[in-house]
Write a protein that holds these residues in place. Structure first.
Motif, PDB file in Angstrom:
ATOM      1  N   GLU A  59       3.048  40.055  14.013  1.00 59.94           N
ATOM      2  CA  GLU A  59       4.944  39.635  14.031  1.00 59.94           C
ATOM      3  C   GLU A  59       5.230  40.866  13.978  1.00 59.94           C
ATOM      4  OE1 GLU A  59       5.839  36.492  10.966  1.00 59.94           O
ATOM      5  OE2 GLU A  59       4.055  35.629  11.424  1.00 59.94           O
ATOM      6  N   PHE A  60       7.431  40.731  15.089  1.00 61.80           N
ATOM      7  CA  PHE A  60       7.513  41.438  15.083  1.00 61.80           C
ATOM      8  C   PHE A  60       8.547  41.640  14.871  1.00 61.80           C
ATOM      9  CE2 PHE A  60       7.159  40.131  19.972  1.00 61.80           C
ATOM     10  CZ  PHE A  60       6.495  40.827  20.598  1.00 61.80           C
ATOM     11  N   ALA A  67       2.821  45.809  12.909  1.00 65.60           N
ATOM     12  CA  ALA A  67       2.693  46.679  12.467  1.00 65.60           C
ATOM     13  C   ALA A  67       1.278  46.750  12.512  1.00 65.60           C
ATOM     14  CB  ALA A  67       2.213  46.115  11.215  1.00 65.60           C
ATOM     15  N   TYR A  68      -0.057  46.010  12.954  1.00 64.53           N
ATOM     16  CA  TYR A  68      -1.226  46.535  13.456  1.00 64.53           C
ATOM     17  C   TYR A  68      -2.149  46.140  14.661  1.00 64.53           C
ATOM     18  CZ  TYR A  68      -0.703  43.782   9.264  1.00 64.53           C
ATOM     19  OH  TYR A  68       0.132  43.326   8.057  1.00 64.53           O
ATOM     20  N   ASN A 127       4.362  31.400  18.478  1.00 66.34           N
ATOM     21  CA  ASN A 127       4.123  31.186  16.761  1.00 66.34           C
ATOM     22  C   ASN A 127       4.887  30.964  15.751  1.00 66.34           C
ATOM     23  OD1 ASN A 127       1.932  32.276  14.746  1.00 66.34           O
ATOM     24  ND2 ASN A 127       4.056  33.482  13.899  1.00 66.34           N
ATOM     25  N   ASN A 128       5.751  29.662  16.369  1.00 63.38           N
ATOM     26  CA  ASN A 128       6.216  28.805  15.819  1.00 63.38           C
ATOM     27  C   ASN A 128       6.395  27.467  16.630  1.00 63.38           C
ATOM     28  OD1 ASN A 128       7.764  27.910  13.261  1.00 63.38           O
ATOM     29  ND2 ASN A 128       9.127  29.378  14.016  1.00 63.38           N
ATOM     30  N   ASP A 146      13.151  29.255  18.632  1.00 67.75           N
ATOM     31  CA  ASP A 146      12.957  29.767  17.366  1.00 67.75           C
ATOM     32  C   ASP A 146      12.119  31.057  17.766  1.00 67.75           C
ATOM     33  OD1 ASP A 146      12.931  31.125  14.949  1.00 67.75           O
ATOM     34  OD2 ASP A 146      11.858  28.773  14.115  1.00 67.75           O
ATOM     35  N   TRP A 147      12.623  32.294  17.449  1.00 71.66           N
ATOM     36  CA  TRP A 147      11.656  32.947  17.801  1.00 71.66           C
ATOM     37  C   TRP A 147      11.126  34.028  16.534  1.00 71.66           C
ATOM     38  CZ3 TRP A 147       9.170  33.764  22.550  1.00 71.66           C
ATOM     39  CH2 TRP A 147       9.286  32.770  23.636  1.00 71.66           C
ATOM     40  N   SER A 148      11.278  33.623  15.272  1.00 71.57           N
ATOM     41  CA  SER A 148      11.757  34.031  14.412  1.00 71.57           C
ATOM     42  C   SER A 148      10.236  34.554  14.233  1.00 71.57           C
ATOM     43  CB  SER A 148      12.771  33.560  13.257  1.00 71.57           C
ATOM     44  OG  SER A 148      11.598  32.470  12.798  1.00 71.57           O
ATOM     45  N   ARG A 149       8.926  34.116  14.698  1.00 71.99           N
ATOM     46  CA  ARG A 149       7.667  34.334  13.695  1.00 71.99           C
ATOM     47  C   ARG A 149       6.422  35.481  15.393  1.00 71.99           C
ATOM     48  NH1 ARG A 149       5.970  32.159   9.659  1.00 71.99           N
ATOM     49  NH2 ARG A 149       4.337  33.678   9.582  1.00 71.99           N
ATOM     50  N   SER A 150       7.771  35.666  16.731  1.00 71.08           N
ATOM     51  CA  SER A 150       6.931  35.763  17.451  1.00 71.08           C
ATOM     52  C   SER A 150       6.292  37.595  17.473  1.00 71.08           C
ATOM     53  CB  SER A 150       8.179  35.842  18.745  1.00 71.08           C
ATOM     54  OG  SER A 150       9.513  37.087  18.371  1.00 71.08           O
TER      55      SER A 150
END
Length: 236
Positions: A59-60, A67-68, A127-128, A146-150
């Motif tokens: 996730e961004f 992070a991965y 991702n949501n 909603d792009w909070s989990r993108s």
């Protein structure tokens, strides 16, 4: 550059971050069946976005970085027990909530053994894509506000989320038909879909257990348990 600005710069121009309409959760099954291709078109539009300037998976963060280095690291670390914040020592839930250790471990292992099929599959994902987070006019427009989990992952994650939300709409079955019709080849389709579905399924199950939402937990357990038989029945 901020997360929102970066997303706007890489997101396909065919995808609206500020759609107008109503919540897609209000569609009847027949209404969705009549227009499902529009939903699928938009998820493929998301996955066609240019992410050449972004490396890795996950996730961004607020700087639109992930992070991965590998898909395996991303999926496995999501369930680490020592992550700071809400999920610190989350495995205590096996003793205090409706979350069953045996069920979780079974599908964690089913997810893990399929990760190699998803390794290297890097796309922008919303991702949501739950129907309650999707906006449509019911005929011509679908958008995702909603792009909070993108982030970056296999694009089948966005389809798997739709199916987890409403399995009776037959998302993976329809996606197989859609792909044949459009001449789209999805390598290792069944294994990748199951990997993404098990990942998101046990993650969402864990969340609903943490808030004592037993009704949703029962629904999710049923959805996860029945998915492999559904996938096995698909002809591709």
């Amino acid at each position: 550059m901020s997360k929102d600005n970066t997303l706007k710069s890489i997101l396909s121009e065919k995808v609206s971050m500020t759609p107008t309409g109503f919540i897609a959760d209000q569609l009847s099954p027949q209404q969705f069946a009549d227009h499902y291709e529009l939903f699928f078109d938009k998820i493929f539009d998301i996955s066609s976005s240019d992410i050449s300037g972004i490396e890795g998976y996950g996730e961004f963060d607020e700087e639109c970085k992930v992070a991965y280095g590998t898909c395996r690291e991303y999926l496995i670390d999501n369930f680490a027990d020592d992550r700071e914040g809400y999920w610190l020592n989350w495995r205590e839930m096996f003793e205090t909530t409706v979350l069953k250790r045996e069920f979780f471990e079974t599908y964690f292992k089913e997810m893990e053994k399929r990760i190699p099929y998803c390794e290297g599959q890097r796309y922008l994902v919303n991702n949501n894509t739950f129907f309650e987070n999707t906006i449509t006019d019911g005929k011509t427009t679908v958008g995702f506000p909603d792009w909070s989990r993108s982030g970056i992952c296999d694009f089948l994650l966005d389809f798997a989320i739709m199916d987890l939300n409403k399995p009776y709409l037959r998302i993976p079955e329809l996606l197989a038909e859609y792909s044949k019709k459009r001449g789209i080849v999805i390598p290792d389709y069944k294994e990748r879909f199951l990997c993404m579905a098990y990942y998101k399924g046990i993650d969402v199950l864990r969340w609903h257990a943490s808030i004592d939402d037993t009704e949703s937990c029962s629904s999710i357990v049923k959805s996860i348990s029945e998915l492999k038989d559904r996938m096995d029945a698909i002809s591709i």
